[in-house]
Design an enzyme around this catalytic site. Structure first.
Site, short mmCIF file in Angstrom:
data_model
loop_
_atom_site.label_atom_id
_atom_site.label_comp_id
_atom_site.label_asym_id
_atom_site.label_seq_id
_atom_site.Cartn_x
_atom_site.Cartn_y
_atom_site.Cartn_z
N ASP A 1 0.23 14.35 -14.18
CA ASP A 1 -0.28 15.15 -15.30
C ASP A 1 -1.16 14.24 -16.16
OD1 ASP A 1 -0.67 16.51 -17.69
OD2 ASP A 1 1.33 17.41 -17.66
N ASN B 1 -12.44 14.46 -12.47
CA ASN B 1 -12.73 15.90 -12.36
C ASN B 1 -11.74 16.80 -13.10
OD1 ASN B 1 -13.73 18.45 -10.88
ND2 ASN B 1 -11.58 18.30 -10.29
N TYR C 1 -13.67 23.05 -26.19
CA TYR C 1 -14.20 22.70 -24.86
C TYR C 1 -15.56 22.01 -25.00
CZ TYR C 1 -15.52 23.22 -19.91
OH TYR C 1 -15.90 22.98 -18.61
N LYS D 1 -16.53 18.14 -23.85
CA LYS D 1 -17.54 17.78 -22.85
C LYS D 1 -18.68 16.97 -23.47
CE LYS D 1 -15.42 19.61 -19.32
NZ LYS D 1 -14.81 18.77 -18.28
N THR E 1 -14.78 29.32 -9.76
CA THR E 1 -13.50 28.68 -9.42
C THR E 1 -12.41 29.46 -10.17
OG1 THR E 1 -13.42 27.16 -11.31
CG2 THR E 1 -14.61 26.37 -9.36
N1 LIG Z 1 -15.93 26.18 -13.02
C1 LIG Z 1 -16.87 26.03 -13.95
O1 LIG Z 1 -17.56 27.00 -14.33
C2 LIG Z 1 -17.10 24.68 -14.58
C3 LIG Z 1 -18.28 24.51 -15.32
C4 LIG Z 1 -18.53 23.28 -15.91
C5 LIG Z 1 -17.64 22.25 -15.77
N2 LIG Z 1 -16.49 22.43 -15.05
C6 LIG Z 1 -15.56 21.30 -14.97
O2 LIG Z 1 -15.25 21.00 -13.62
C7 LIG Z 1 -13.94 20.42 -13.55
C8 LIG Z 1 -13.15 21.13 -12.47
O3 LIG Z 1 -13.00 22.49 -12.83
P1 LIG Z 1 -12.80 23.69 -11.79
O4 LIG Z 1 -13.74 24.74 -12.16
O5 LIG Z 1 -12.75 23.17 -10.41
O6 LIG Z 1 -11.35 24.19 -12.28
P2 LIG Z 1 -9.97 24.49 -11.53
O7 LIG Z 1 -10.22 25.19 -10.24
O8 LIG Z 1 -9.12 25.16 -12.55
O9 LIG Z 1 -9.41 23.04 -11.23
C9 LIG Z 1 -9.01 22.21 -12.28
C10 LIG Z 1 -8.29 21.00 -11.70
O10 LIG Z 1 -7.88 20.18 -12.81
C11 LIG Z 1 -6.51 19.88 -12.68
N3 LIG Z 1 -5.87 19.74 -13.98
C12 LIG Z 1 -5.99 20.53 -15.07
N4 LIG Z 1 -5.19 20.09 -16.06
C13 LIG Z 1 -4.56 18.99 -15.58
C14 LIG Z 1 -3.61 18.09 -16.12
N5 LIG Z 1 -3.11 18.22 -17.35
N6 LIG Z 1 -3.17 17.08 -15.34
C15 LIG Z 1 -3.62 16.94 -14.06
N7 LIG Z 1 -4.52 17.76 -13.49
C16 LIG Z 1 -4.98 18.78 -14.25
C17 LIG Z 1 -5.91 21.05 -11.91
O11 LIG Z 1 -4.74 20.59 -11.27
P3 LIG Z 1 -3.42 21.53 -11.03
O12 LIG Z 1 -3.94 22.88 -10.61
O13 LIG Z 1 -2.73 20.83 -9.91
O14 LIG Z 1 -2.70 21.55 -12.29
C18 LIG Z 1 -7.03 21.39 -10.94
O15 LIG Z 1 -6.92 20.60 -9.79
C19 LIG Z 1 -13.34 20.55 -14.96
O16 LIG Z 1 -13.44 19.31 -15.62
C20 LIG Z 1 -14.23 21.59 -15.62
O17 LIG Z 1 -14.28 21.45 -17.02
C21 LIG Z 1 -16.21 23.63 -14.44
#
Ligand SMILES: NC(=O)c1ccc[n+]([C@@H]2O[C@H](COP(=O)([O-])OP(=O)(O)OC[C@H]3O[C@@H](n4cnc5c(N)ncnc54)[C@H](OP(=O)(O)O)[C@@H]3O)[C@@H](O)[C@H]2O)c1
Length: 257
Positions: free
Chosen positions: A64, A91, A155, A159, A190
């Site tokens: 975590d 990430n 958020y 960032k 996602t």
């Molecule tokens: N999707 C978008 O539109 C978007 C846009 C801009 C930036 N991003 C950035 O891209 C990154 C990945 O996002 P995603 O869209 O792939 O989201 P996602 O599918 O929700 O994946 C998020 C990942 O972060 C992990 N995580 C969250 N909180 C955590 C914690 N407290 N400790 C350990 N692991 C944690 C989750 O692990 P568990 O599930 O195992 O808890 C999961 O593997 C993030 O930093 C997000 O801000 C996403």
């Protein structure tokens, strides 16, 4: 391309992190995958082994990012197992809505602790090993770091902090041979928005609106972020550090609507 490189990816159990893990696996990387959801993490690890040309099995660590001992454990287990670290992909992150009128301090702390504080601590612990390998770091930021949006205040702050962290650490480590960059995605499909509490109907409306403000006319796919991460982590980007690279269909370049 990444043969014999040890690549640590946080948040590899879902979305962009999971896709990135698979892509590094295809390039023969030795992977460390972290997340909280063990079942998902193991599934991703299995896929990585399947696509790895040498069937390399990733090291999976349940951790975590809000717990300092878990973060310490990530680095300890990585070094115990592989004896080195070449690439850190920061990430793991969460998304939540809220304005200055309704974001509680608890919500602010949760977002900042996950998206900034945990990442800061992990990076701090990883740097001595990255200095040894002259490795590099890629941070998962967002268009919300480069531009301002209403109603996702904490958020956006998290960032924007990460972008400044990227540039400052890049300047500190450039003379020592370690590069530090970020990717700044627009809306990518996602689970992150569902996890923030959005339902299917709200998500549909959200995506339709997003299509109109992303000049390319659609939202992005995880693989489109992965390819930017892979590039920045590769020797092809050997003269790039301190960059915050938008992967957003041109959204950063357009007027806000
Ligand atoms: N999707 C978008 O539109 C978007 C846009 C801009 C930036 N991003 C950035 O891209 C990154 C990945 O996002 P995603 O869209 O792939 O989201 P996602 O599918 O929700 O994946 C998020 C990942 O972060 C992990 N995580 C969250 N909180 C955590 C914690 N407290 N400790 C350990 N692991 C944690 C989750 O692990 P568990 O599930 O195992 O808890 C999961 O593997 C993030 O930093 C997000 O801000 C996403």
């Amino acid at each position: 391309m990444f043969s014999n490189k040890v690549v640590l990816i946080t948040g590899a159990s879902s979305g962009i992190g999971a896709d990135t893990a698979e892509e590094f696996a295809k390039h023969e990387a030795k992977l460390v995958l972290t997340g909280r959801n063990e079942e998902n993490l193991l599934k991703v690890a299995e896929r990585c082994t399947e696509v790895s040309p040498k069937s390399l099995r990733p090291l999976c660590i349940i951790a975590d990012m809000n717990k300092e001992t878990d973060i310490e454990n990530i680095i300890k287990k990585t070094i115990d197992h592989y004896k080195k670290l070449d690439i850190l992909i920061n990430n793991a992150g969460i998304f939540e809505s809220g304005s200055i009128e309704n974001t509680s301090l608890a919500q602010y702390d949760k977002i900042m602790n996950t998206n900034v504080r945990g990442l800061y601590y992990l990076t701090m612990l990883a740097v001595p090993f990255l200095l040894e390998t002259k490795g590099n770091i890629v941070n998962l930021s967002s268009i919300a770091g480069l531009r301002s949006f209403p109603n996702i205040l904490a958020y956006c702050i998290s960032k924007a902090s990460l972008d400044q962290f990227t540039r400052c650490v890049a300047l500190e480590l450039a003379p020592k041979g370690v590069r530090v960059n970020a990717v700044n995605p627009g809306l990518i499909k996602t689970n992150i928005h569902f996890r923030s509490g959005m339902n299917e109907q709200e998500y549909e409306v959200f995506v339709e609106k997003a299509k109109q403000v992303h000049p390319i006319g659609r939202v992005g796919e995880a693989r489109e972020v992965t390819s930017a991460i892979i590039f920045l982590a590769s020797d092809g980007a050997s003269n790039i550090t301190g960059a915050t690279l938008p992967v957003d269909g041109g959204r950063h370049a357009s007027c806000p609507r």
